[in-house]
Design a protein around this motif. Sequence first.
Motif, mmCIF file in Angstrom:
data_model
loop_
_atom_site.group_PDB
_atom_site.id
_atom_site.type_symbol
_atom_site.label_atom_id
_atom_site.label_comp_id
_atom_site.label_asym_id
_atom_site.label_seq_id
_atom_site.Cartn_x
_atom_site.Cartn_y
_atom_site.Cartn_z
ATOM 1 N N LEU A 7 34.640 -0.485 -33.637
ATOM 2 C CA LEU A 7 33.462 0.258 -33.168
ATOM 3 C C LEU A 7 33.710 0.855 -31.785
ATOM 4 N N CYS A 8 34.351 0.095 -30.910
ATOM 5 C CA CYS A 8 34.668 0.618 -29.580
ATOM 6 C C CYS A 8 35.605 1.827 -29.670
ATOM 7 N N ASP A 9 36.581 1.732 -30.549
ATOM 8 C CA ASP A 9 37.546 2.825 -30.681
ATOM 9 C C ASP A 9 36.881 4.115 -31.139
ATOM 10 N N ILE A 10 35.940 4.020 -32.088
ATOM 11 C CA ILE A 10 35.335 5.252 -32.598
ATOM 12 C C ILE A 10 34.203 5.761 -31.701
ATOM 13 N N LEU A 11 33.747 4.925 -30.752
ATOM 14 C CA LEU A 11 32.743 5.377 -29.782
ATOM 15 C C LEU A 11 33.369 5.694 -28.421
ATOM 16 N N ARG A 48 37.019 -3.103 -21.962
ATOM 17 C CA ARG A 48 36.772 -1.720 -22.381
ATOM 18 C C ARG A 48 35.940 -0.989 -21.332
ATOM 19 N N LYS A 49 36.577 -0.085 -20.627
ATOM 20 C CA LYS A 49 35.882 0.731 -19.631
ATOM 21 C C LYS A 49 35.516 2.103 -20.187
ATOM 22 N N ASP A 50 35.884 2.333 -21.454
ATOM 23 C CA ASP A 50 35.684 3.638 -22.089
ATOM 24 C C ASP A 50 34.475 3.681 -23.015
ATOM 25 N N VAL A 51 33.704 2.583 -23.027
ATOM 26 C CA VAL A 51 32.548 2.472 -23.924
ATOM 27 C C VAL A 51 31.345 1.969 -23.130
ATOM 28 N N LYS A 52 30.175 2.526 -23.413
ATOM 29 C CA LYS A 52 28.933 2.102 -22.744
ATOM 30 C C LYS A 52 28.318 0.937 -23.522
ATOM 31 N N TRP A 53 28.923 -0.237 -23.354
ATOM 32 C CA TRP A 53 28.506 -1.407 -24.118
ATOM 33 C C TRP A 53 27.533 -2.286 -23.349
ATOM 34 N N THR A 54 26.724 -3.021 -24.110
ATOM 35 C CA THR A 54 25.882 -4.092 -23.571
ATOM 36 C C THR A 54 25.906 -5.235 -24.582
#
Length: 210
Positions: free
Chosen positions: A84-88, A141-147
């Motif tokens: 999911l991180c890769d595709i976002l 992961r600094k490339d995804v806006k995760w929470t």
Amino acid sequence: MKKIAVVAANGRVANKVITEAVSRGFDVTGFGRKENNTKAQHYVQKDLFDLTSEDLKGFDAVVDAFGAWTEETLPQHSTSLKHLCDILSGTDTRLLIVGGAGSLYVNKEHTATVMEGPDFPDAFKPLASAMGKALGELRERKDVKWTYISPAGDFQADGERTGKYLLGGEELTLNDRGESVISYADYAIAMVDEIEKGNHIQQRISVVRA
């Protein structure tokens, strides 16, 4: 109107999140392997690992409600989250993860976790460890806006919807009755509140019943 996607939409936590979001006027699309059992306005029957960046294009937020419990599938907590991180990656779409409580810290130094405590059930240690590993990888992961949203220690599927919760951070939080408990329904409220407000980008937060 916010557009959100819920991945692994047929699970019980996912269903509560979808119901809460729809009741607030969100446009919700569910993605799941099985036939739709949700209240989402739109549904796509598709495995998480088959999702592409095109599938998740245009959503304001994606909720990851993936869960695995058997020994052979536990590593999928890491592999599914990485997918999911890769595709976002590099997009403005936020990724909100239904997390676990075992990785919450029990000291201010953040050197000891709930799952390392003497009272943590042995039966849940493999799951907590797998989810903790996935969280550790997510932090890189600094490339995804995760929470990442951890529930309280006692996460009750059929608990009542009180409409109130306390927001915590990286440490296990108790309410004023000394409890670490929250219902799926109240957790869903906290999840949708976070989608609306977006206050905790690249952070882990936690919730407990007020």
